[in-house]
Design a protein around this motif. Structure first.
Motif, PDB file in Angstrom:
ATOM      1  N   THR A   1       5.166   2.056 -10.368  1.00 30.52           N
ATOM      2  CA  THR A   1       5.143   1.953  -8.898  1.00 30.52           C
ATOM      3  C   THR A   1       4.536   0.613  -8.466  1.00 30.52           C
ATOM      4  OG1 THR A   1       2.987   3.004  -8.850  1.00 30.52           O
ATOM      5  CG2 THR A   1       4.885   4.451  -8.489  1.00 30.52           C
ATOM      6  N   PHE A   2       4.771   0.291  -7.200  1.00 30.17           N
ATOM      7  CA  PHE A   2       4.088  -0.868  -6.621  1.00 30.17           C
ATOM      8  C   PHE A   2       2.581  -0.639  -6.664  1.00 30.17           C
ATOM      9  CE2 PHE A   2       8.210  -1.381  -4.312  1.00 30.17           C
ATOM     10  CZ  PHE A   2       8.516  -2.642  -4.798  1.00 30.17           C
ATOM     11  N   THR A   3       2.169   0.605  -6.482  1.00 30.01           N
ATOM     12  CA  THR A   3       0.736   0.905  -6.493  1.00 30.01           C
ATOM     13  C   THR A   3       0.127   0.561  -7.846  1.00 30.01           C
ATOM     14  OG1 THR A   3       1.228   2.739  -4.990  1.00 30.01           O
ATOM     15  CG2 THR A   3      -0.985   2.663  -5.919  1.00 30.01           C
TER      16      THR A   3
ATOM     17  N   SER B   1       7.968   8.523  -5.057  1.00 24.05           N
ATOM     18  CA  SER B   1       7.612   7.100  -5.172  1.00 24.05           C
ATOM     19  C   SER B   1       8.849   6.363  -5.666  1.00 24.05           C
ATOM     20  CB  SER B   1       6.453   6.896  -6.155  1.00 24.05           C
ATOM     21  OG  SER B   1       6.888   7.133  -7.478  1.00 24.05           O
ATOM     22  N   THR B   2       8.785   5.042  -5.636  1.00 21.25           N
ATOM     23  CA  THR B   2       9.928   4.251  -6.112  1.00 21.25           C
ATOM     24  C   THR B   2      10.168   4.487  -7.607  1.00 21.25           C
ATOM     25  OG1 THR B   2       8.456   2.383  -6.540  1.00 21.25           O
ATOM     26  CG2 THR B   2       9.563   2.430  -4.400  1.00 21.25           C
TER      27      THR B   2
HETATM   28  O1  LIG Z   1       6.509   4.071  -4.439  1.00 20.98           O
HETATM   29  C1  LIG Z   1       5.825   3.089  -4.790  1.00 20.98           C
HETATM   30  O2  LIG Z   1       6.127   2.301  -5.698  1.00 20.98           O
HETATM   31  C2  LIG Z   1       4.596   2.853  -4.060  1.00 20.98           C
HETATM   32  O3  LIG Z   1       3.679   2.313  -4.614  1.00 20.98           O
HETATM   33  C3  LIG Z   1       4.591   3.178  -2.601  1.00 20.98           C
HETATM   34  C4  LIG Z   1       5.305   2.074  -1.894  1.00 20.98           C
HETATM   35  C5  LIG Z   1       6.608   2.247  -1.468  1.00 20.98           C
HETATM   36  C6  LIG Z   1       7.259   1.188  -0.822  1.00 20.98           C
HETATM   37  C7  LIG Z   1       6.620   0.009  -0.621  1.00 20.98           C
HETATM   38  C8  LIG Z   1       5.323  -0.162  -1.065  1.00 20.98           C
HETATM   39  C9  LIG Z   1       4.654   0.887  -1.698  1.00 20.98           C
END
Ligand SMILES: O=C(O)C(=O)Cc1ccccc1
Length: 323
Positions: free
Chosen positions: A17-19, A136-137
């Motif tokens: 994930t982006f997180t 999540s992505t």
């Molecule tokens: O779903 C993800 O990867 C996240 O971390 C949440 C998110 C989704 C879209 C943009 C930024 C963070």
């Protein structure tokens, strides 16, 4: 107060994930110290239960705005505080099972905030595709990878056949990139926050933020009164969001980020006023701004010294002095 090192982090997972990228950009945690959570509420619950020391969760995006599960997760339940923020520029790819042409994509999945940021791209390139939300992505990428084409070449019912996700997630789940650079607004930034149980207040740096939830009575001018307490002390807000309290239509709380630290006189003074004015105020921490930008011009009238001088004057009056 002794500063306990944060060793175990929950993050919005799964891997990719982006997180997770934001977490690694902080240089933390060490091997085995990052625990994927299936949702933001689950990550916050892991902090509350003590299973982890902290969680990194998305708070807001420059295109799509606040992430409601994070705002609501702070506003309700056992107290939690923000101890750090981090910004990450986000862009998206379209991940597909290897060999899937763009024309064969019938169902696209991703986190709702990601889908909102590629709406234009999807309308232009996949106007007939069904768009489905995922946790999540990276969860969307994982679901795509789990789906397999049946012998006739159609996709097994239920599985999405494309994910809007970070390139890293596509790689992690063995997906091909059917397209890159999907973001409708290039340069979009997401802000993530590190959330902990109360007990550790980062020291003021001169370039800080404070996060609050204010529960106001349902009356005319309540929001104006709240804003006045900040404005009259020279405090800028960096985020303001109204959220339903679930008590009924028209009953809202206000989630606020403002410049400054609870240790700053002007911020402390505003908090005292808000406590008097609001039905309830929840303090979600003061922490350094990640851009290091000092509060826009704290003029002399709003500096700590000005509050000190004014309070000394009042003390003298109360002791019977004239003036
Ligand atoms: O779903 C993800 O990867 C996240 O971390 C949440 C998110 C989704 C879209 C943009 C930024 C963070």
């Amino acid at each position: 107060m002794p500063v306990q090192p944060v060793t175990r982090f929950a993050f919005l997972g799964p891997e990719g994930t982006f997180t997770e990228a934001a977490l690694h950009s902080l240089g933390t945690p060490s091997e085995g110290g990052a625990v994927p959570a299936p949702s933001v509420p689950a990550a916050l619950a892991m902090v509350r239960s003590g299973e982890v020391d902290a969680a990194l969760v998305p708070m807001e995006n420059s295109v799509e705005g606040s992430v409601s599960p994070t705002i609501d997760g702070l506003a309700g339940g056992e107290p939690l505080v923000v101890t750090r923020e981090v910004f990450l520029e986000v862009d998206f790819v379209l991940g597909v099972r290897p060999g899937t042409p763009l024309a064969a994509v019938r169902r696209v999945a991703s986190h709702p905030h990601a889908l909102a940021q590629v709406r234009g791209w999807l309308a232009a390139h996949l106007p007939d595709a069904e768009v489905v939300p995922a946790a999540s992505t990276a969860d969307a990428a994982r679901l795509v990878a789990g789906g397999a084409p049946d012998p006739a070449g159609a996709v097994v019912a239920g599985a999405p056949d494309a994910a809007v996700c970070p390139e890293l997630a596509a790689e992690r789940y063995g997906l091909d990139l059917a397209a890159t650079g999907l973001a409708d607004a290039p340069g979009a930034v997401t802000r993530f926050v590190q959330v902990e149980r109360p007990g550790r207040l980062p020291a003021p740096t001169g370039a800080d933020k404070t996060t609050l939830t204010c529960f106001v009575a349902d009356r005319t001018g309540a929001l104006l009164d709240l804003l006045t307490e900040f404005a009259s002390r020279g405090i800028s807000l960096t985020r303001l969001e109204s959220r339903p309290t679930r008590e009924g239509l028209g009953v809202y709380s206000f989630s606020v980020d403002c410049e400054g630290h609870v240790a700053d006189r002007r911020v402390g003074d505003a908090l005292v006023a808000l406590h008097r004015l609001c039905d309830d105020v929840r303090f979600h921490g003061s922490y350094p701004r990640s851009d290091g930008r000092a509060a826009a011009e704290v003029t002399e009238r709003f500096a700590d010294a000005a509050f000190g001088t004014a309070e000394d004057w009042l003390t003298r009056l109360r002791e019977g002095a004239g003036g």
